[in-house]
Design an enzyme around this catalytic site. Structure first.
Site, PDB file in Angstrom:
ATOM      1  N   ARG A  24     110.999   3.869 -60.528  1.00 59.79           N
ATOM      2  CA  ARG A  24     109.551   3.577 -60.490  1.00 59.79           C
ATOM      3  C   ARG A  24     109.327   2.150 -60.000  1.00 59.79           C
ATOM      4  O   ARG A  24     108.390   1.862 -59.259  1.00 59.79           O
ATOM      5  CB  ARG A  24     108.919   3.722 -61.882  1.00 59.79           C
TER       6      ARG A  24
ATOM      7  N   ASN B 228     101.475   7.752 -50.407  1.00 61.75           N
ATOM      8  CA  ASN B 228     102.279   6.667 -50.988  1.00 61.75           C
ATOM      9  C   ASN B 228     103.775   6.948 -50.944  1.00 61.75           C
ATOM     10  O   ASN B 228     104.542   6.436 -51.749  1.00 61.75           O
ATOM     11  CB  ASN B 228     101.792   6.357 -52.406  1.00 61.75           C
TER      12      ASN B 228
ATOM     13  N   THR C 138     101.252   3.460 -58.121  1.00 63.59           N
ATOM     14  CA  THR C 138     100.642   4.571 -57.383  1.00 63.59           C
ATOM     15  C   THR C 138      99.852   4.131 -56.152  1.00 63.59           C
ATOM     16  O   THR C 138      99.960   4.732 -55.093  1.00 63.59           O
ATOM     17  CB  THR C 138      99.709   5.359 -58.338  1.00 63.59           C
TER      18      THR C 138
ATOM     19  N   LYS D 226     107.915  12.142 -49.875  1.00 65.26           N
ATOM     20  CA  LYS D 226     106.762  12.967 -49.509  1.00 65.26           C
ATOM     21  C   LYS D 226     106.689  13.138 -47.987  1.00 65.26           C
ATOM     22  O   LYS D 226     107.368  12.410 -47.244  1.00 65.26           O
ATOM     23  CB  LYS D 226     105.502  12.312 -50.075  1.00 65.26           C
TER      24      LYS D 226
ATOM     25  N   HIS E  39     107.459  10.393 -54.634  1.00 64.31           N
ATOM     26  CA  HIS E  39     107.162  10.789 -56.007  1.00 64.31           C
ATOM     27  C   HIS E  39     108.361  10.390 -56.855  1.00 64.31           C
ATOM     28  O   HIS E  39     109.506  10.599 -56.430  1.00 64.31           O
ATOM     29  CB  HIS E  39     106.963  12.304 -56.122  1.00 64.31           C
TER      30      HIS E  39
ATOM     31  N   ARG F 146     106.334   1.384 -51.753  1.00 66.53           N
ATOM     32  CA  ARG F 146     104.912   1.606 -51.482  1.00 66.53           C
ATOM     33  C   ARG F 146     104.234   0.348 -50.938  1.00 66.53           C
ATOM     34  O   ARG F 146     103.345   0.427 -50.097  1.00 66.53           O
ATOM     35  CB  ARG F 146     104.226   2.116 -52.757  1.00 66.53           C
TER      36      ARG F 146
HETATM   37  P1  GDP Z   1     102.511   8.546 -59.291  1.00 62.18           P
HETATM   38  O1  GDP Z   1     103.287   8.970 -60.496  1.00 62.18           O
HETATM   39  O2  GDP Z   1     102.600   7.055 -59.067  1.00 62.18           O
HETATM   40  O3  GDP Z   1     102.888   9.324 -58.046  1.00 62.18           O
HETATM   41  O4  GDP Z   1     100.965   8.816 -59.565  1.00 62.18           O
HETATM   42  P2  GDP Z   1     100.217   9.977 -60.386  1.00 62.18           P
HETATM   43  O5  GDP Z   1     101.199  10.813 -61.134  1.00 62.18           O
HETATM   44  O6  GDP Z   1      99.119   9.338 -61.148  1.00 62.18           O
HETATM   45  O7  GDP Z   1      99.508  10.801 -59.224  1.00 62.18           O
HETATM   46  C1  GDP Z   1     100.213  11.720 -58.431  1.00 62.18           C
HETATM   47  C2  GDP Z   1      99.851  11.500 -56.972  1.00 62.18           C
HETATM   48  O8  GDP Z   1      98.466  11.813 -56.759  1.00 62.18           O
HETATM   49  C3  GDP Z   1      99.962  10.063 -56.457  1.00 62.18           C
HETATM   50  O9  GDP Z   1     101.272   9.711 -56.086  1.00 62.18           O
HETATM   51  C4  GDP Z   1      99.022  10.076 -55.272  1.00 62.18           C
HETATM   52  O10 GDP Z   1      99.625  10.642 -54.119  1.00 62.18           O
HETATM   53  C5  GDP Z   1      97.904  10.989 -55.761  1.00 62.18           C
HETATM   54  N1  GDP Z   1      96.817  10.247 -56.379  1.00 62.18           N
HETATM   55  C6  GDP Z   1      96.881   9.626 -57.588  1.00 62.18           C
HETATM   56  N2  GDP Z   1      95.722   9.049 -57.888  1.00 62.18           N
HETATM   57  C7  GDP Z   1      94.900   9.307 -56.852  1.00 62.18           C
HETATM   58  C8  GDP Z   1      93.539   8.978 -56.586  1.00 62.18           C
HETATM   59  O11 GDP Z   1      92.872   8.323 -57.365  1.00 62.18           O
HETATM   60  N3  GDP Z   1      92.996   9.413 -55.419  1.00 62.18           N
HETATM   61  C9  GDP Z   1      93.718  10.155 -54.519  1.00 62.18           C
HETATM   62  N4  GDP Z   1      93.105  10.544 -53.404  1.00 62.18           N
HETATM   63  N5  GDP Z   1      95.001  10.482 -54.744  1.00 62.18           N
HETATM   64  C10 GDP Z   1      95.592  10.059 -55.890  1.00 62.18           C
HETATM   65 MG    MG Z   2     103.183  10.706 -61.610  1.00 63.17          MG
END
Ligand code: GDP
Ligand code: MG
Length: 195
Positions: A123, A160, A129, A14, A163, A140
């Site tokens: 992962r 973070n 996340t 990212k 992706h 992370r």
């Molecule tokens: P990932 O698969 O671990 O990247 O997580 P997700 O697919 O759930 O979410 C996609 C991305 O959205 C995450 O990597 C974060 O950058 C962002 N994100 C996820 N959850 C939150 C949240 O609760 N608050 C905020 N501000 N950003 C979030």
């Molecule tokens: Mg995801």
């Protein structure tokens, strides 16, 4: 069924990872694990591309909202007061739009990674996340301490660094979305004979 060594996943560095000069460090962690990078490119995405990269269905958006609400509950933050809503779909929609802003704010590096259980392995190397919850030794956990309570307060996505596809369905969609077949290469790494 594909040989487990042939599983493929998509990893994106990212904008925060690129701007902080962590691209080499992250690529190195993937390579030293014995996972093979079979496609790699720097790019700058537009909003429409990011919108189509992530799932658009209600279920996924709700899940995103639930992640935030869980984080709020853990730290005794009042979601309704902070965000104006504690409905997972509404909150998930907010998070999704901040995510689109974040991922279009600078260049990123995309890559396809192949190897044994590549989806779960990448992962695992990335960590969960919320960086604040990630173990040391993960990307992370080692390079960020961000979480939802802090990010939402500033109306921005959690920074973070990476992706990584979560499921076979995501990996399949994301690899074909970001790479043409001729940009993905088959080759032998030295470890293929040893590991
Ligand atoms: P990932 O698969 O671990 O990247 O997580 P997700 O697919 O759930 O979410 C996609 C991305 O959205 C995450 O990597 C974060 O950058 C962002 N994100 C996820 N959850 C939150 C949240 O609760 N608050 C905020 N501000 N950003 C979030
Ligand atoms: Mg995801």
């Amino acid at each position: 069924m594909l040989h487990p060594k042939k599983e493929r996943t998509l990893l994106i560095l990212k904008p925060d990872a690129v701007k902080r000069g962590l691209a080499g460090e992250i690529v190195s962690r993937i390579e030293s694990r014995g996972l093979k990078i079979i496609a790699l490119r720097m790019f700058w995405a537009n909003k429409d591309q990011i919108d189509r990269h992530y799932p658009q269905d209600e279920k996924w958006i709700k899940r995103l909202g639930e992640k935030t609400l869980k984080n709020y509950a853990e730290y005794n933050f009042d979601a309704k007061k902070e965000l104006g809503s504690d409905d997972s779909l509404v909150v998930g929609g907010m998070v999704r739009s901040w995510l689109i802003d974040y991922l279009t704010s600078g260049p990123m590096v995309k890559m396809v990674i192949e190897g044994i259980h590549a989806i779960n392995m990448v992962r695992k190397i990335a960590g969960p996340t919320m960086p604040a919850e990630a173990d040391m030794g993960t990307i992370r956990g080692d390079f960020s301490v961000d979480d939802a309570t802090a990010a939402n307060r500033d109306k921005r996505s959690i920074r973070n660094l990476v992706h990584a596809s979560e499921t076979h369905e995501e990996a399949e969609h994301e690899i074909s979305f970001w790479f043409a077949p001729e940009e993905i290469f088959e080759y032998k790494r030295a470890e293929d004979d040893v590991m």
